[in-house]
Design a protein around this motif. Structure first.
Motif, mmCIF file in Angstrom:
data_model
loop_
_atom_site.group_PDB
_atom_site.id
_atom_site.type_symbol
_atom_site.label_atom_id
_atom_site.label_comp_id
_atom_site.label_asym_id
_atom_site.label_seq_id
_atom_site.Cartn_x
_atom_site.Cartn_y
_atom_site.Cartn_z
ATOM 1 N N ARG A 163 3.989 -5.415 1.119
ATOM 2 C CA ARG A 163 2.511 -6.180 1.346
ATOM 3 C C ARG A 163 2.074 -7.154 -0.292
ATOM 4 O O ARG A 163 2.790 -7.068 -1.029
ATOM 5 C CB ARG A 163 1.150 -4.857 1.335
ATOM 6 N N LEU A 181 -9.310 2.111 -2.411
ATOM 7 C CA LEU A 181 -10.163 2.692 -2.318
ATOM 8 C C LEU A 181 -10.344 3.649 -3.072
ATOM 9 O O LEU A 181 -10.958 4.564 -3.134
ATOM 10 C CB LEU A 181 -10.461 3.012 -1.314
ATOM 11 N N GLN A 227 -7.794 8.860 0.501
ATOM 12 C CA GLN A 227 -8.027 8.079 1.169
ATOM 13 C C GLN A 227 -6.806 7.097 1.614
ATOM 14 O O GLN A 227 -6.077 6.709 0.204
ATOM 15 C CB GLN A 227 -9.218 6.680 0.649
ATOM 16 N N ASP A 228 -6.350 6.055 2.865
ATOM 17 C CA ASP A 228 -5.237 5.896 3.336
ATOM 18 C C ASP A 228 -4.944 4.552 2.554
ATOM 19 O O ASP A 228 -3.932 4.105 2.016
ATOM 20 C CB ASP A 228 -5.329 5.487 4.124
ATOM 21 N N ASP A 229 -6.372 3.809 2.162
ATOM 22 C CA ASP A 229 -6.207 2.172 1.542
ATOM 23 C C ASP A 229 -6.503 2.845 -0.039
ATOM 24 O O ASP A 229 -6.870 3.611 -1.063
ATOM 25 C CB ASP A 229 -7.574 2.015 1.506
ATOM 26 N N GLU A 250 1.062 5.023 1.753
ATOM 27 C CA GLU A 250 1.903 3.632 1.384
ATOM 28 C C GLU A 250 3.684 3.528 0.665
ATOM 29 O O GLU A 250 4.243 2.993 1.012
ATOM 30 C CB GLU A 250 1.007 2.965 0.318
#
Length: 282
Positions: A281, A232, A227-229, A149
């Motif tokens: 976002r 999470l 993790q990409d998110d 991100e």
């Protein structure tokens, strides 16, 4: 670019001196930021600033001495736990809420007792008590350690540091630096974990002399961190609790995705390159 060498002032104290080259990408403001934060922050797993010098466009920082040695599993485990505790202090326990943003293996120094010290606060950002996320158009850092991100949108938070921590844990366990531009190391770690072959990822120089449950847990935590998110990824407090042996249910990590082919192909660092057309976002 910076180099760190050992020194010994007149009082006999052994120190490490970080010298920034004239071609270093670190600006004066970042150098001052590093000095101020290093002077204010106090934790056994953060490097202790002893002094600094700015003369004839040369910049030096003197800190506690570093050490290099062959690392058995117990030392590696202590390094992982020490880094986690240092980050927990920065994120939650320090009077200043700090996002490091430059966490990588070369910024972890070891003292004479092999205790890890987080160093290099030139890119660090101060957050307000209730602040969750920051944004920037100037993407700076070492490729492979930066959270997706941050690379793609310029968003950074405590979860950005946690991503970097996960990469460091995988490096420590495998004995390999994360220099794979296509995230081969991260993908390999997840694949072996998913295929119940986790131990194939462990550094062979350890010669299987380690507690299997402990190593497996460290890899599991690292995979959750990368993790990409960002939502999470676990909090640093949960990571420290799990590493300290508390009974915490660790969720199943999702596979890491390759996110940077269009940004960087062969270079190890983004340097001062910027990313435009940001898409924040909600």
């Amino acid at each position: 670019m910076a180099t760190t060498v050992n020194g010994k002032p007149k009082n006999g104290q052994k120190i490490a001196v970080k010298r920034l080259s004239k071609n270093s990408g670190q600006k004066v403001a970042e150098f001052k930021n590093e000095v101020v934060l290093a002077a204010k922050l106090r934790h056994k797993n953060l490097v202790k600033l002893l002094g600094f010098c700015v003369a004839q466009k040369k910049r030096y920082l003197s800190v506690s001495q570093t050490k290099q040695a062959s690392l058995n599993w117990q030392i590696r485990c202590n390094i992982i736990v020490g880094i986690a505790r240092g980050l927990l202090y920065l994120h939650e326990d320090s009077p200043l809420k700090v996002i490091h943003r430059g966490l990588k293996s070369s910024n972890i120094l070891l003292d004479e007792h092999m205790n890890p010290k987080i160093s290099d606060f030139g890119l660090a950002k101060l957050f307000g008590v209730d602040q969750i996320q920051g944004d920037t158009k100037r993407i700076i850092g070492t490729y492979g350690y930066m959270a997706p991100e941050y690379v793609i949108t310029g968003h950074y938070s405590v979860k950005s540091d946690i991503y970097s921590f996960g990469v460091l844990v995988l490096e420590t366990v495998s004995g390999q630096r994360n220099r794979f531009c296509k995230q081969l190391q991260l993908e390999e770690a997840w694949r072996l974990w998913n295929d119940n072959k986790t131990l194939d990822f462990v550094d062979t120089t350890l010669q299987n002399d380690f507690p299997i449950d402990e190593v497996t847990k460290c890899i599991h935590i690292a995979l959750l961190c990368i993790q990409d998110d960002a939502a999470l990824r676990p909090r640093m407090s949960s990571i420290v609790a799990a590493l300290n042996g508390q009974a915490i249910c660790l969720p199943t990590p999702k596979p890491p995705n390759y996110f940077g082919a269009n940004i960087l192909e062969d270079n190890d660092s983004l340097g001062n390159k910027t990313i435009t057309n940001l898409h924040p976002r909600d």
